[in-house]
Design a protein around this motif. Sequence first.
Motif, PDB file in Angstrom:
ATOM      1  N   HIS A  66     -26.138 -10.849  71.416  1.00 41.50           N
ATOM      2  CA  HIS A  66     -26.352 -10.667  72.551  1.00 41.50           C
ATOM      3  C   HIS A  66     -27.887  -9.771  72.318  1.00 41.50           C
ATOM      4  O   HIS A  66     -28.122  -9.518  71.898  1.00 41.50           O
ATOM      5  CB  HIS A  66     -26.184 -11.403  74.069  1.00 41.50           C
ATOM      6  CG  HIS A  66     -24.567 -11.794  74.000  1.00 41.50           C
ATOM      7  ND1 HIS A  66     -24.501 -12.556  74.725  1.00 41.50           N
ATOM      8  CD2 HIS A  66     -23.595 -11.737  73.456  1.00 41.50           C
ATOM      9  CE1 HIS A  66     -23.737 -13.620  74.746  1.00 41.50           C
ATOM     10  NE2 HIS A  66     -23.036 -12.968  73.574  1.00 41.50           N
ATOM     11  N   ASP A  67     -29.047 -10.732  73.689  1.00 44.79           N
ATOM     12  CA  ASP A  67     -29.780 -10.250  73.151  1.00 44.79           C
ATOM     13  C   ASP A  67     -30.397  -8.882  74.242  1.00 44.79           C
ATOM     14  O   ASP A  67     -30.767  -7.329  74.182  1.00 44.79           O
ATOM     15  CB  ASP A  67     -30.944 -11.207  74.505  1.00 44.79           C
ATOM     16  CG  ASP A  67     -31.506 -12.190  73.698  1.00 44.79           C
ATOM     17  OD1 ASP A  67     -31.500 -12.842  72.568  1.00 44.79           O
ATOM     18  OD2 ASP A  67     -31.919 -13.350  74.711  1.00 44.79           O
ATOM     19  N   ALA A  77     -16.313 -23.330  68.604  1.00 47.03           N
ATOM     20  CA  ALA A  77     -16.990 -24.608  68.172  1.00 47.03           C
ATOM     21  C   ALA A  77     -18.157 -24.162  67.771  1.00 47.03           C
ATOM     22  O   ALA A  77     -18.960 -24.406  66.607  1.00 47.03           O
ATOM     23  CB  ALA A  77     -18.170 -24.916  69.679  1.00 47.03           C
ATOM     24  N   ASP A  78     -18.988 -22.108  67.536  1.00 47.12           N
ATOM     25  CA  ASP A  78     -20.136 -22.250  66.789  1.00 47.12           C
ATOM     26  C   ASP A  78     -19.533 -21.546  65.006  1.00 47.12           C
ATOM     27  O   ASP A  78     -20.150 -21.836  64.332  1.00 47.12           O
ATOM     28  CB  ASP A  78     -20.105 -20.777  67.547  1.00 47.12           C
ATOM     29  CG  ASP A  78     -21.379 -20.785  68.451  1.00 47.12           C
ATOM     30  OD1 ASP A  78     -21.511 -21.748  68.395  1.00 47.12           O
ATOM     31  OD2 ASP A  78     -21.475 -20.004  69.313  1.00 47.12           O
ATOM     32  N   SER A 239     -28.800 -20.170  64.312  1.00 48.00           N
ATOM     33  CA  SER A 239     -28.244 -19.590  66.049  1.00 48.00           C
ATOM     34  C   SER A 239     -29.515 -20.033  66.942  1.00 48.00           C
ATOM     35  O   SER A 239     -29.386 -20.303  68.086  1.00 48.00           O
ATOM     36  CB  SER A 239     -28.053 -17.535  65.816  1.00 48.00           C
ATOM     37  OG  SER A 239     -27.119 -17.389  65.312  1.00 48.00           O
ATOM     38  N   ALA A 240     -30.949 -20.247  65.662  1.00 47.15           N
ATOM     39  CA  ALA A 240     -31.269 -20.640  66.711  1.00 47.15           C
ATOM     40  C   ALA A 240     -31.615 -22.550  66.621  1.00 47.15           C
ATOM     41  O   ALA A 240     -31.595 -23.044  68.185  1.00 47.15           O
ATOM     42  CB  ALA A 240     -33.166 -20.683  66.061  1.00 47.15           C
ATOM     43  N   ARG A 241     -31.081 -23.045  65.929  1.00 44.89           N
ATOM     44  CA  ARG A 241     -30.642 -24.680  66.086  1.00 44.89           C
ATOM     45  C   ARG A 241     -29.620 -24.778  67.496  1.00 44.89           C
ATOM     46  O   ARG A 241     -29.536 -25.680  67.912  1.00 44.89           O
ATOM     47  CB  ARG A 241     -29.824 -24.861  65.230  1.00 44.89           C
ATOM     48  CG  ARG A 241     -31.647 -25.487  64.042  1.00 44.89           C
ATOM     49  CD  ARG A 241     -30.771 -26.332  63.344  1.00 44.89           C
ATOM     50  NE  ARG A 241     -29.813 -25.929  62.014  1.00 44.89           N
ATOM     51  CZ  ARG A 241     -30.189 -24.624  60.896  1.00 44.89           C
ATOM     52  NH1 ARG A 241     -31.511 -24.505  60.389  1.00 44.89           N
ATOM     53  NH2 ARG A 241     -29.198 -24.674  60.365  1.00 44.89           N
ATOM     54  N   LEU A 242     -28.657 -23.921  67.318  1.00 47.30           N
ATOM     55  CA  LEU A 242     -27.021 -23.879  68.049  1.00 47.30           C
ATOM     56  C   LEU A 242     -28.166 -23.237  70.042  1.00 47.30           C
ATOM     57  O   LEU A 242     -27.504 -24.281  70.510  1.00 47.30           O
ATOM     58  CB  LEU A 242     -26.209 -23.007  67.812  1.00 47.30           C
ATOM     59  CG  LEU A 242     -25.805 -23.426  66.889  1.00 47.30           C
ATOM     60  CD1 LEU A 242     -24.263 -22.333  66.482  1.00 47.30           C
ATOM     61  CD2 LEU A 242     -24.996 -24.370  66.755  1.00 47.30           C
ATOM     62  N   ASN A 250     -25.506 -20.862  74.312  1.00 48.26           N
ATOM     63  CA  ASN A 250     -25.740 -19.777  72.999  1.00 48.26           C
ATOM     64  C   ASN A 250     -27.706 -19.396  73.209  1.00 48.26           C
ATOM     65  O   ASN A 250     -27.723 -18.905  71.622  1.00 48.26           O
ATOM     66  CB  ASN A 250     -25.906 -21.171  71.699  1.00 48.26           C
ATOM     67  CG  ASN A 250     -24.218 -21.397  71.898  1.00 48.26           C
ATOM     68  OD1 ASN A 250     -23.861 -22.002  72.300  1.00 48.26           O
ATOM     69  ND2 ASN A 250     -24.461 -20.512  70.083  1.00 48.26           N
ATOM     70  N   LYS A 251     -28.086 -19.354  74.322  1.00 47.21           N
ATOM     71  CA  LYS A 251     -29.243 -18.931  74.304  1.00 47.21           C
ATOM     72  C   LYS A 251     -29.356 -17.764  74.519  1.00 47.21           C
ATOM     73  O   LYS A 251     -28.765 -17.207  75.239  1.00 47.21           O
ATOM     74  CB  LYS A 251     -30.285 -19.615  75.762  1.00 47.21           C
ATOM     75  CG  LYS A 251     -31.588 -18.596  75.875  1.00 47.21           C
ATOM     76  CD  LYS A 251     -31.902 -19.721  77.317  1.00 47.21           C
ATOM     77  CE  LYS A 251     -33.297 -18.668  77.447  1.00 47.21           C
ATOM     78  NZ  LYS A 251     -34.219 -19.355  79.048  1.00 47.21           N
TER      79      LYS A 251
END
Length: 270
Positions: A66-67, A77-78, A239-242, A250-251
Motif C-alpha cells: 500500500h501507499d 482476484a488480483d 497494478s495501475a490498470r487494476l 485497488n487504489k
Amino acid sequence: MTGFLTDLRFALRVLAARPLHTLAVVLTLALAIGANAAIFSVVEAVLLRPLPYPDAERIVAIWAVHDDGRHELAEWADVEQWRAQSRTFETIGAMRGQSVNLTGNGAPERIVGQFLAAEAFKVLGARTMLGRLFTDDESTPGRGREVVVISHAEWTSRFGADPGIVGKAVTLDGRPHTIVGVLAPEFDSPFGGADVWLPITSIPSPEIFERGHPNVWAVARLAPGRTLREAQAELDAISARLAAEFPVTNKGVQAAAVSLRDQVAGDVRP
C-alpha cells in the motif's frame, strides 16, 4: 614429542591446582563452540544451502504493498489478473495455510493444511512419490473437487506408510476427500510446513475469492530469460490498470515481487 608431553603435564598440573578457573575456561569454550555451531547451522540452512525447488532462482513471492508502506497478502482476484495479463512469468499460483480437522483413521486430530491452486504446485516444482497432484480443473472455483495430497510425514505417521493409500477417503473438516497422491519427502512449503494439501476451492472461507479480502500467498516462476526487474515493471503496469478498474479495493495498491531466497531469508541475511 618429549617437549610436548612435558608441556602437557605442566598444563594439567596448573589446571588441577585451580579447579574453578579451569571450570570457567571449559564452560566458556563450550558455550562459544556451541554458539558458533548454532549460528553456522542457521546460516547454512537459510543462506548457503540451495532452496529445495527446481530452478529456485526463478521463483518469486508477490506481495500487495500500500501507499503507506503496509505489506499484505494478495487478493485471489488480483492473482488471477496477474496471471492473465503477465508475460514475464511462466505461471503464478496462490496458496493459503489454514488448519483442518482430520477425523476417521484413528483419533481426531487438528493438522496443518495448505489450500492452493494447482499452479502453485507447478511454480514450486512439486512431485509425488505415490499417485499424482491435483489438476487445474480440480482447483478452479466453480469446478473444484474434494481431493487431497498428503505430505510424506503424514503418510508415514498417520497412515503407516500404506502403499495402497491412493484412492482412499479421509474426512477433513467434516467432508470426505479422496487421497490422490503422497508428496515426495523433500517437498515442503516455503511459507511453513503442511500435513495435507488441498485445492483452494476446498477452503472453508469462500469469501477469499471476493475482492477486498487479501488472504493468499502469491508465488510465481519467471519465464526463461526474464528478470525480476522486468517482472516488477510489468506488475507496476498491471497494478495501475487494476487501480483504475477497481478503485475501491485497488487504489494505492502495488504488487511487489521478491525473490524466494530473499523472502525466506528476510532479515536473517544482515
